[in-house]
Design a protein around this motif. Structure first.
Motif, PDB file in Angstrom:
ATOM      1  N   TYR A  61     -27.716 -43.818  -0.651  1.00 40.28           N
ATOM      2  CA  TYR A  61     -28.488 -44.545  -1.664  1.00 40.28           C
ATOM      3  C   TYR A  61     -27.861 -44.295  -3.025  1.00 40.28           C
ATOM      4  O   TYR A  61     -27.518 -43.158  -3.369  1.00 40.28           O
ATOM      5  N   THR A  62     -27.697 -45.351  -3.814  1.00 37.09           N
ATOM      6  CA  THR A  62     -27.154 -45.209  -5.164  1.00 37.09           C
ATOM      7  C   THR A  62     -28.016 -45.967  -6.168  1.00 37.09           C
ATOM      8  O   THR A  62     -28.623 -46.989  -5.841  1.00 37.09           O
ATOM      9  N   SER A  63     -28.074 -45.444  -7.391  1.00 37.23           N
ATOM     10  CA  SER A  63     -28.785 -46.121  -8.468  1.00 37.23           C
ATOM     11  C   SER A  63     -28.281 -45.623  -9.809  1.00 37.23           C
ATOM     12  O   SER A  63     -28.083 -44.416  -9.995  1.00 37.23           O
ATOM     13  N   VAL A 108     -37.346 -48.802   4.295  1.00 37.94           N
ATOM     14  CA  VAL A 108     -38.479 -48.043   3.743  1.00 37.94           C
ATOM     15  C   VAL A 108     -37.983 -46.921   2.834  1.00 37.94           C
ATOM     16  O   VAL A 108     -38.536 -46.696   1.751  1.00 37.94           O
ATOM     17  N   ILE A 109     -36.930 -46.224   3.254  1.00 35.67           N
ATOM     18  CA  ILE A 109     -36.397 -45.127   2.436  1.00 35.67           C
ATOM     19  C   ILE A 109     -35.891 -45.652   1.105  1.00 35.67           C
ATOM     20  O   ILE A 109     -36.162 -45.066   0.045  1.00 35.67           O
ATOM     21  N   GLU A 110     -35.181 -46.758   1.105  1.00 35.15           N
ATOM     22  CA  GLU A 110     -34.681 -47.346  -0.140  1.00 35.15           C
ATOM     23  C   GLU A 110     -35.833 -47.777  -1.042  1.00 35.15           C
ATOM     24  O   GLU A 110     -35.793 -47.571  -2.258  1.00 35.15           O
ATOM     25  N   GLN A 111     -36.865 -48.364  -0.456  1.00 39.11           N
ATOM     26  CA  GLN A 111     -38.036 -48.767  -1.243  1.00 39.11           C
ATOM     27  C   GLN A 111     -38.698 -47.550  -1.883  1.00 39.11           C
ATOM     28  O   GLN A 111     -39.077 -47.583  -3.063  1.00 39.11           O
ATOM     29  N   LEU A 159     -39.077 -44.214  -7.400  1.00 40.65           N
ATOM     30  CA  LEU A 159     -38.937 -42.967  -8.163  1.00 40.65           C
ATOM     31  C   LEU A 159     -38.129 -43.166  -9.425  1.00 40.65           C
ATOM     32  O   LEU A 159     -37.969 -42.228 -10.219  1.00 40.65           O
ATOM     33  N   LEU A 160     -37.611 -44.381  -9.639  1.00 35.77           N
ATOM     34  CA  LEU A 160     -36.788 -44.667 -10.805  1.00 35.77           C
ATOM     35  C   LEU A 160     -37.652 -44.835 -12.048  1.00 35.77           C
ATOM     36  O   LEU A 160     -38.774 -45.369 -11.981  1.00 35.77           O
TER      37      LEU A 160
END
Length: 321
Positions: free
Chosen positions: A230-232, A310-313, A318-319
């Motif tokens: 996961y990246t953000s 679901v994990i990505e959502q 949390l952002l």
């Protein structure tokens, strides 16, 4: 006092864990090694090494190493070792063949006393080449042992033959393609120097995450083991992240094997290096973000039957807005 490195040796029944212990004892004559075994006896550590068994809790070996039983809680055993008169600078822990090593690993990133005195080096998993395929098909604990390892060693591969060894290597790499893979020929690992790899060091975790980015699995294998990254570029709320991780790891403790990450948290000028084992996670302050550097969270999750959507959502929630 510098922290004492800890190497965990795991593997299913009959995989050769005790043979590896004896090899490590002889390969590192300069080290003062302490050993914790779930079961102790003359058939385990070479009998000629045992010189003093008057103390039933701590055994002295002729080469200066010491050994003790894991017959109490790990915390108590480690406390006895620290408080004993014996000096040691590396700790080896051999788990039983049917044990999930995750709970032992979790103690080294959770317990304040243990963290103060010890630091995780790596997890070595031994795999019996003759029986490996059968174990993959029938033993979920064995799959977990392979999945959490940093180093995997195939034993008895000289007896099994190259064809069988190559097939098994392919299966093991599907479960854990991030571990180094080696062999033990005629009962001895081809790599004599297995200690001091420090796979849990924040710098190693940082390099691991960068190496995995963009290369996580798109399809699970027949055992259901897969990884996702996961990246953000949006900073994360550290309080919400901590609460989510606690719940996520607790409720998925049988299916989430490892989490490693580089975190971009709101209000902090340093990278935070994340790693977890079992239900516990540890966050370490990393280097400061460079002025020209793209600030970005990268989280690698390794587990079984991951629900990526679901994990990505959940992570997106949390952002910081």
């Amino acid at each position: 006092m510098s922290k004492i490195p800890v190497t965990l040796i795991t593997g299913f029944l009959g995989s050769g864990k005790t043979s590896l212990l004896n090899q490590l004892i002889s390969s590192y004559p300069e080290k003062k090694i302490a050993i914790i075994e779930n079961e102790f006896g003359a058939i385990n550590i070479d009998s000629e090494l045992v010189t003093n068994i008057e103390n039933k809790e701590v055994f002295e070996l002729s080469n200066g190493c010491i050994c003790c039983n894991l017959n109490d809680e790990l915390y108590l055993v480690l406390q006895k070792l620290i408080q004993s008169d014996h000096q040691f600078n590396h700790l080896l822990i051999e788990t039983t063949g049917i044990a999930d090593p995750s709970s032992i690993l979790a103690s080294f990133i959770m317990d304040p006393f243990i963290k103060k005195k010890f630091v995780l080096d790596s997890v070595i998993c031994l795999v019996d080449t003759e029986n490996g395929q059968r174990l993959l098909e029938n033993e979920s604990i064995f799959i977990k042992q392979v999945a959490v390892a940093d180093q995997i060693i195939l034993t008895k591969s000289d007896l099994a033959g190259k064809a069988k060894s190559d097939i098994l290597k392919g299966e093991l790499e599907k479960i854990n393609r991030f571990a180094t893979l080696g062999e033990a020929l005629f009962g001895k690992s081809e790599n004599e120097y297995l200690l001091d790899s420090f796979s849990y060091d924040p710098a190693k975790v940082y390099q691991f995450v960068l190496g995995v980015e963009g290369k996580s699995d798109t399809n699970k294998d027949k055992h259901g083991i897969e990884s996702m990254c996961y990246t953000s570029c949006i900073p994360m709320d550290q309080m919400k992240l901590a609460m989510w991780l606690d719940a996520f790891l607790t409720f998925n403790q049988d299916s989430i094997y490892r989490v490693k990450g580089i975190l971009y948290l709101g209000g902090l000028e340093n990278q935070i290096i994340l790693q977890s084992v079992h239900t516990q996670f540890q966050a370490t302050v990393g280097k400061a973000w460079d002025k020209e550097e793209q600030r970005e969270s990268k989280i690698v999750i390794i587990g079984k039957n991951l629900n990526r959507k679901v994990i990505e959502q959940n992570l997106n929630e949390l952002l910081l807005n």
